[in-house]
Scaffold this motif. Structure first.
Motif, short mmCIF file in Angstrom:
data_model
loop_
_atom_site.label_atom_id
_atom_site.label_comp_id
_atom_site.label_asym_id
_atom_site.label_seq_id
_atom_site.Cartn_x
_atom_site.Cartn_y
_atom_site.Cartn_z
N LEU A 167 15.98 11.79 5.24
CA LEU A 167 16.02 11.62 3.89
C LEU A 167 16.17 10.09 3.47
CD1 LEU A 167 17.97 14.55 2.30
CD2 LEU A 167 15.79 14.11 1.62
N ALA A 168 16.98 9.36 4.29
CA ALA A 168 17.32 8.17 4.00
C ALA A 168 15.97 7.36 4.22
CB ALA A 168 18.37 7.47 4.84
N VAL A 169 14.98 7.62 5.22
CA VAL A 169 13.97 7.08 5.61
C VAL A 169 13.13 7.34 4.40
CG1 VAL A 169 12.02 7.06 7.02
CG2 VAL A 169 14.19 6.99 7.90
N LEU A 170 13.01 8.48 4.06
CA LEU A 170 11.94 8.58 2.89
C LEU A 170 12.36 7.85 1.54
CD1 LEU A 170 11.03 12.54 2.90
CD2 LEU A 170 10.02 10.62 4.20
N ARG A 171 13.81 7.92 1.32
CA ARG A 171 14.28 7.01 0.25
C ARG A 171 13.76 5.56 0.23
NH1 ARG A 171 19.39 10.06 1.06
NH2 ARG A 171 19.39 11.72 -0.26
N GLY A 172 13.95 5.21 1.59
CA GLY A 172 13.50 3.71 1.86
C GLY A 172 12.19 3.29 1.38
N HIS A 173 11.36 4.31 1.61
CA HIS A 173 10.01 4.18 1.43
C HIS A 173 9.52 4.68 0.08
CE1 HIS A 173 10.29 3.23 5.80
NE2 HIS A 173 9.29 2.51 5.67
N GLY A 174 10.14 4.84 -0.84
CA GLY A 174 9.77 5.54 -2.26
C GLY A 174 9.34 7.00 -2.02
N LEU A 175 9.57 7.67 -1.02
CA LEU A 175 9.08 9.03 -1.09
C LEU A 175 10.12 10.20 -1.31
CD1 LEU A 175 7.20 8.80 2.33
CD2 LEU A 175 6.49 8.72 -0.05
N ALA A 176 11.53 9.75 -1.86
CA ALA A 176 12.30 10.62 -2.38
C ALA A 176 13.35 9.86 -3.04
CB ALA A 176 13.27 11.41 -1.09
N GLU A 177 14.31 10.41 -4.02
CA GLU A 177 14.98 9.93 -4.81
C GLU A 177 16.32 9.57 -4.34
OE1 GLU A 177 15.10 11.90 -8.55
OE2 GLU A 177 13.08 11.60 -9.13
N MET B 53 0.76 -1.20 -0.12
CA MET B 53 -0.05 -0.02 -0.11
C MET B 53 0.85 1.15 0.06
SD MET B 53 -3.01 0.68 2.44
CE MET B 53 -4.39 2.16 2.24
N THR B 54 0.43 2.20 -0.79
CA THR B 54 1.31 3.41 -0.82
C THR B 54 1.08 4.15 0.47
OG1 THR B 54 -0.68 4.85 -1.58
CG2 THR B 54 0.86 3.75 -3.24
N ILE B 55 2.09 5.20 0.56
CA ILE B 55 2.05 5.97 1.99
C ILE B 55 1.37 7.34 1.58
CG2 ILE B 55 3.74 7.27 3.52
CD1 ILE B 55 5.66 5.05 3.32
N ASP B 56 0.25 7.85 2.30
CA ASP B 56 -0.28 8.82 1.91
C ASP B 56 -0.33 9.91 3.07
OD1 ASP B 56 -1.34 7.47 -0.19
OD2 ASP B 56 -3.25 6.70 1.06
N ALA B 57 0.56 9.64 4.03
CA ALA B 57 0.90 10.56 5.13
C ALA B 57 2.07 10.12 5.97
CB ALA B 57 -0.38 10.74 6.02
N VAL B 58 2.60 11.24 6.55
CA VAL B 58 3.77 10.83 7.28
C VAL B 58 3.65 11.57 8.66
CG1 VAL B 58 6.32 11.20 7.66
CG2 VAL B 58 5.40 10.69 5.42
N LEU B 59 3.96 10.76 9.70
CA LEU B 59 4.07 11.44 11.15
C LEU B 59 5.42 11.37 11.71
CD1 LEU B 59 1.11 9.20 12.85
CD2 LEU B 59 1.00 11.17 11.44
N PHE B 60 5.76 12.62 12.32
CA PHE B 60 6.97 12.83 12.90
C PHE B 60 7.05 13.07 14.28
CE2 PHE B 60 7.71 14.12 8.24
CZ PHE B 60 9.10 13.65 8.01
N ASP B 61 8.14 12.39 15.12
CA ASP B 61 8.32 13.01 16.20
C ASP B 61 9.15 14.12 16.25
OD1 ASP B 61 9.09 12.69 19.41
OD2 ASP B 61 10.85 12.03 18.29
N PHE B 62 9.08 14.83 17.48
CA PHE B 62 9.73 16.25 17.50
C PHE B 62 11.20 16.01 18.18
CE2 PHE B 62 10.73 20.10 19.83
CZ PHE B 62 10.96 20.86 18.79
N SER B 63 11.08 15.75 19.32
CA SER B 63 12.75 15.74 20.09
C SER B 63 13.54 14.42 19.46
CB SER B 63 12.52 15.73 21.51
OG SER B 63 13.78 15.66 22.14
N GLY B 64 14.80 14.70 19.04
CA GLY B 64 15.72 13.46 18.70
C GLY B 64 15.20 13.02 17.16
N THR B 65 14.18 13.74 16.55
CA THR B 65 13.73 13.24 15.19
C THR B 65 13.88 14.46 14.25
OG1 THR B 65 12.46 11.51 16.17
CG2 THR B 65 12.03 12.26 13.77
N LEU B 66 13.21 15.57 14.50
CA LEU B 66 13.26 16.69 13.57
C LEU B 66 13.84 17.82 14.28
CD1 LEU B 66 9.36 17.29 12.38
CD2 LEU B 66 11.29 16.19 11.07
N PHE B 67 14.07 17.71 15.58
CA PHE B 67 14.73 18.68 16.39
C PHE B 67 15.49 18.15 17.41
CE2 PHE B 67 11.80 21.74 13.99
CZ PHE B 67 12.41 22.91 14.20
N ARG B 68 16.52 18.92 17.77
CA ARG B 68 17.35 18.35 19.04
C ARG B 68 17.66 19.47 19.79
NH1 ARG B 68 22.45 16.54 20.87
NH2 ARG B 68 22.51 14.66 21.79
#
Length: 229
Positions: free
Chosen positions: A219-229, A1-16
């Protein structure tokens, strides 16, 4: 199934939360010795740990610790006690460090945070930030113009549930209007963020290392799920 949405954690994931020397310049042990680099790092780790109990509490402060991300007042009680029991010498020092912890503008984004948010926005993939946190992190995004790429902020103290409780993830999914099995959750804690898997979300883990040491993990995660080249 395709990925239609992404949830992100904040601390330690998007920011630190990353300190500089002004944070600890006058911190000393009772014998007058300055805190060394490892002791400073341990205080920072304790300030930002998402899971696990760090110090022993009395009954009142144990309750505050267990519910710290549901109520700003309880969070303050718990974290000031953590700082005191971690060797921070005075209440004044502890208050100063705590003020920086809960200031969203003190947090540093990972190098690829902007890129992944822009990539997802360009594909029309909605994003939610799902965080166990007792303060509003929206200013961290708004100051950089990134709030336009985030459709929902699902914060524990606002929704009354903490990860890994499925309720907090369900709140984010409802806000985005997407099914769990078409959603990817990205976070730094398998215990907390991995709770999304109970609803059927896919989960990818990143390492909450210093921002300079993790230039492209998102970015590596997105690439691994086909969401980035």
């Amino acid at each position: 199934m395709t990925i239609d949405a992404v949830l992100f954690d904040f601390s330690g994931t998007l920011f630190r939360l990353e300190e500089d020397e002004t944070w600890y310049g006058d911190l000393t042990w009772p014998d007058g010795r300055a805190f060394d680099v490892h002791e400073k790092a341990e205080i920072m780790r304790r300030m930002t740990a998402s899971v696990g109990q760090i110090v022993r509490f009395d009954a009142e402060r144990q309750y505050a610790w267990d519910n710290r991300d549901l109520d700003p007042a309880l969070h303050r009680v718990a974290m000031l006690e953590v700082l005191r029991k971690s060797g921070v010498p005075t209440d004044e020092h502890a208050e100063r460090l705590y003020a920086r912890l809960v200031d969203p503008m003190q947090w540093t984004p990972y190098p690829d945070t902007a890129t992944v948010l822009e990539l997802l926005a360009a594909q029309g993939i909605p994003v939610a930030v799902v965080s166990n946190i007792p303060f509003d992190i929206r200013p961290s995004f708004a100051a950089r113009g990134w709030d336009r790429s985030v459709q929902a902020f699902t914060l524990s103290y606002e929704v009354g549930a903490m990860k890994p409780d499925p309720a907090i993830f369900q709140s984010a999914l409802h806000a985005l209007g997407v099914p769990a099995d078409a959603t990817l959750m990205i976070g730094d804690s398998a215990e907390a963020d991995g709770g999304a898997a109970a609803l059927g979300c896919r989960f990818a883990q990143v390492d909450p290392v210093p921002t300079t040491e993790r230039p492209e993990a998102l970015l590596a995660v997105l690439r691994g799920h086909g969401l980035a080249e």
